[in-house]
Scaffold this motif. Sequence first.
Motif, PDB file in Angstrom:
ATOM      1  N   VAL A  33      17.373   9.081  -3.874  1.00  0.00           N
ATOM      2  CA  VAL A  33      17.839   8.284  -5.010  1.00  0.00           C
ATOM      3  C   VAL A  33      17.120   8.761  -6.255  1.00  0.00           C
ATOM      4  O   VAL A  33      15.900   8.977  -6.238  1.00  0.00           O
ATOM      5  N   HIS A  34      17.854   8.945  -7.336  1.00  0.00           N
ATOM      6  CA  HIS A  34      17.266   9.383  -8.599  1.00  0.00           C
ATOM      7  C   HIS A  34      16.676   8.194  -9.343  1.00  0.00           C
ATOM      8  O   HIS A  34      17.287   7.132  -9.433  1.00  0.00           O
ATOM      9  N   THR A  35      15.475   8.377  -9.875  1.00  0.00           N
ATOM     10  CA  THR A  35      14.877   7.342 -10.718  1.00  0.00           C
ATOM     11  C   THR A  35      15.067   7.713 -12.183  1.00  0.00           C
ATOM     12  O   THR A  35      15.199   8.884 -12.540  1.00  0.00           O
ATOM     13  N   ASP A  36      15.054   6.700 -13.007  1.00  0.00           N
ATOM     14  CA  ASP A  36      15.121   6.897 -14.459  1.00  0.00           C
ATOM     15  C   ASP A  36      13.746   7.363 -14.938  1.00  0.00           C
ATOM     16  O   ASP A  36      12.755   6.655 -14.770  1.00  0.00           O
ATOM     17  N   ILE A  37      13.687   8.550 -15.525  1.00  0.00           N
ATOM     18  CA  ILE A  37      12.378   9.100 -15.889  1.00  0.00           C
ATOM     19  C   ILE A  37      11.944   8.753 -17.306  1.00  0.00           C
ATOM     20  O   ILE A  37      10.790   8.974 -17.673  1.00  0.00           O
ATOM     21  N   GLY A  38      12.864   8.228 -18.108  1.00  0.00           N
ATOM     22  CA  GLY A  38      12.504   8.036 -19.509  1.00  0.00           C
ATOM     23  C   GLY A  38      12.483   9.383 -20.212  1.00  0.00           C
ATOM     24  O   GLY A  38      13.489  10.084 -20.269  1.00  0.00           O
TER      25      GLY A  38
END
Length: 241
Positions: A33-38
């Motif tokens: 799952v991809h996380t939001d990295i900012g």
Amino acid sequence: MASVGFLYPGYSAEDDYPRLESLLGGSVSLPLVHTDIGEDAHRVDALLEMGSAARLAAGVDDLKERGAEAVVWACTSASFVFGWEGAHEQVRELSATAGLPASSTSFAFAHAVQALGARRVAIAATYPDDVAERFHAFLKSAGTEVVSTRASGIITAAEVGTWGLEEVLALARAGDHPDAEVVLLPDTALHTAEHLPALEAELRKPVLTANQVTAWEGLRLLDRTLSCPVLGTLFSRTAQI
């Protein structure tokens, strides 16, 4: 089938994980799952935000729905940047949120070095100097002697993700040291799953790369051992070197 879930920051070398799953013969499921990295930046403030509990927690339910029995934060820099104690707190919070065993790529490196029985390592990093030095300090806290640290000064994971075999080999050669028993390439944005035989043949010693050790760490959490020599010495044996 055993299943290890990975929280992966953004988009760069995430395709290493289905490749790892395939190379492991389909005997384990590796959902991601991809996380939001900012902000995509190898900069301390950006990395601390990237690895925050809220950003990691957002992907946990998706992984659990996909059958994950353990979860690994598939990021080196946004774990070791918290320091030894802070990185432990990060995975404790992740484990509590998921209700599953948890770890991160930083601890994967520390455990993999120990599994190989290595005492002295060299770091071949894509990061700027200050970030690479934090990884050096993290490994020192794990009881590993770092004989050299090579930083490449790359700011974004997006750039690292464009590197091919020649760039990866050049990084490893530049970061090697004659006293190092193992060479570490600590960036999950770097494509390495297909390059481990070439890397170890070039350096004539074990090489540990971020996505390789992350997958291995997930299997370790489940107490699973899979032999896969094409994934390097780490997946071939866990003996003294």
